[in-house]
Design an enzyme around this catalytic site. Structure first.
Site, PDB file in Angstrom:
ATOM      1  CG  ASP A  60      -1.459 -70.711  15.051  1.00 15.29           C
ATOM      2  OD1 ASP A  60      -2.209 -69.866  14.783  1.00 15.29           O
ATOM      3  OD2 ASP A  60      -0.695 -70.751  15.849  1.00 15.29           O
ATOM      4  NE  ARG A 120      -5.189 -62.316  -5.589  1.00 13.88           N
ATOM      5  CZ  ARG A 120      -5.333 -63.156  -6.635  1.00 13.88           C
ATOM      6  NH1 ARG A 120      -6.133 -64.277  -6.488  1.00 13.88           N
ATOM      7  NH2 ARG A 120      -4.538 -63.154  -7.767  1.00 13.88           N
ATOM      8  CE1 TYR A 152     -10.278 -57.805  17.906  1.00 13.81           C
ATOM      9  CE2 TYR A 152     -11.296 -55.817  18.640  1.00 13.81           C
ATOM     10  CZ  TYR A 152     -11.374 -57.010  18.296  1.00 13.81           C
ATOM     11  OH  TYR A 152     -12.647 -57.648  17.785  1.00 13.81           O
ATOM     12  CE  LYS A 156     -11.343 -57.993  14.492  1.00 14.84           C
ATOM     13  NZ  LYS A 156     -11.763 -59.252  13.701  1.00 14.84           N
ATOM     14  CB  VAL A 185     -19.602 -61.126  21.313  1.00 12.07           C
ATOM     15  CG1 VAL A 185     -20.325 -62.279  21.228  1.00 12.07           C
ATOM     16  CG2 VAL A 185     -19.876 -60.083  20.255  1.00 12.07           C
TER      17      VAL A 185
END
Length: 259
Positions: A60, A120, A152, A156, A185
């Protein structure tokens, strides 16, 4: 030699289609998601169909430190990752001050922190080998402010900015960073984000189509892949000349629930 791709959020939607696409090119896979049963089913399908090797990691990534645990498991398995595909993410509908804060914290942790942490962890190894490709699932949402999906859209925007910046830092290497920026989508995203009844998801693109365009863009080393041509024209050539207040109103209108 087989090129191994690590894909997060691989149990459904775009991530699942990206896994199928990479496997069809006879590349090995590391699949990461919360739902182990779904990952195991995909592993069985791809190994049987393509004769590749698939490592499943149930994790998770909305939990702090989970991304580093994924890296440690991959290193312990002696696997070199050539393609890092940061696909996992989720959204959430509603006014920011009314939304569940824990949910938004987890969204930031997954969409931003886990993506950055995985990059990273794996990037120094790519730099040492002087080869590798990174594909980050962003969104056309990253080019706009998003009333009713404020966090959200903001996550992005980070993904796009981060990808562009490190791609320039890596310009003297053979490593590329691509931001995949679809519009709406056909995935579980809309239902998870409680946005399936909004105008935004009326004409959603298939996950398979988005995955195909994103993978092709990654292989070519493109900086960004906006999968919807109409949205690309709007965002790149029209939106910059529209006043912010009008953009905000338009952005909010497509996120309003249908009556």
């Amino acid at each position: 030699m087989k090129k191994t791709a690590l894909i997060t959020g691989a149990s459904s939607g775009i991530g699942k289609e990206l896994a199928r696409l990479h496997a069809s090119k006879y590349g090995d896979l590391v699949l990461v998601a919360r739902r182990k049963e779904a990952l195991q089913e995909l592993k069985t399908e791809l190994e049987k169909k393509h004769g590749i090797q698939v490592l499943v990691i149930q994790k998770d990534l909305s939990k702090p430190g989970a991304a580093t645990e994924v890296y440690e498991e991959v290193i312990a398995a002696g696997i070199d990752i050539e393609y890092l595909i940061n696909n996992a993410g989720f959204g959430g509908h509603g006014k920011f001050h009314e939304r569940n804060w824990t949910s938004d914290q987890q969204m930031i942790q997954l969409n931003i922190m886990a993506l950055t942490e995985l990059t990273r962890m794996f990037l120094p190894d790519m730099v040492k080998r002087n080869k590798g490709k990174i594909l980050n699932s962003a969104s056309t949402a990253g080019y706009l402010p998003g009333p009713l999906q404020a966090v959200y859209f903001a996550t992005k925007a980070y993904v796009i900015s981060f990808g562009l910046a490190i791609s320039e830092e890596l310009s003297d290497t053979n490593i590329t960073v691509t931001s995949l920026c679809p519009g709406p989508v056909e995935t579980e995203f809309a239902s998870v984000a409680n946005a399936e009844d909004t105008k935004l998801f009326k004409n959603a693109e298939s996950a398979k189509s988005v995955a195909s365009k994103g993978y092709a863009g990654m292989e070519k080393g493109k900086l960004e892949v906006i999968t919807n041509l109409s949205l690309k024209i709007q965002l790149k050539f029209l939106t910059p000349f529209v006043p912010n207040k009008l953009i905000l109103k338009a952005s909010r209108s497509v996120m309003e629930k249908n009556d």
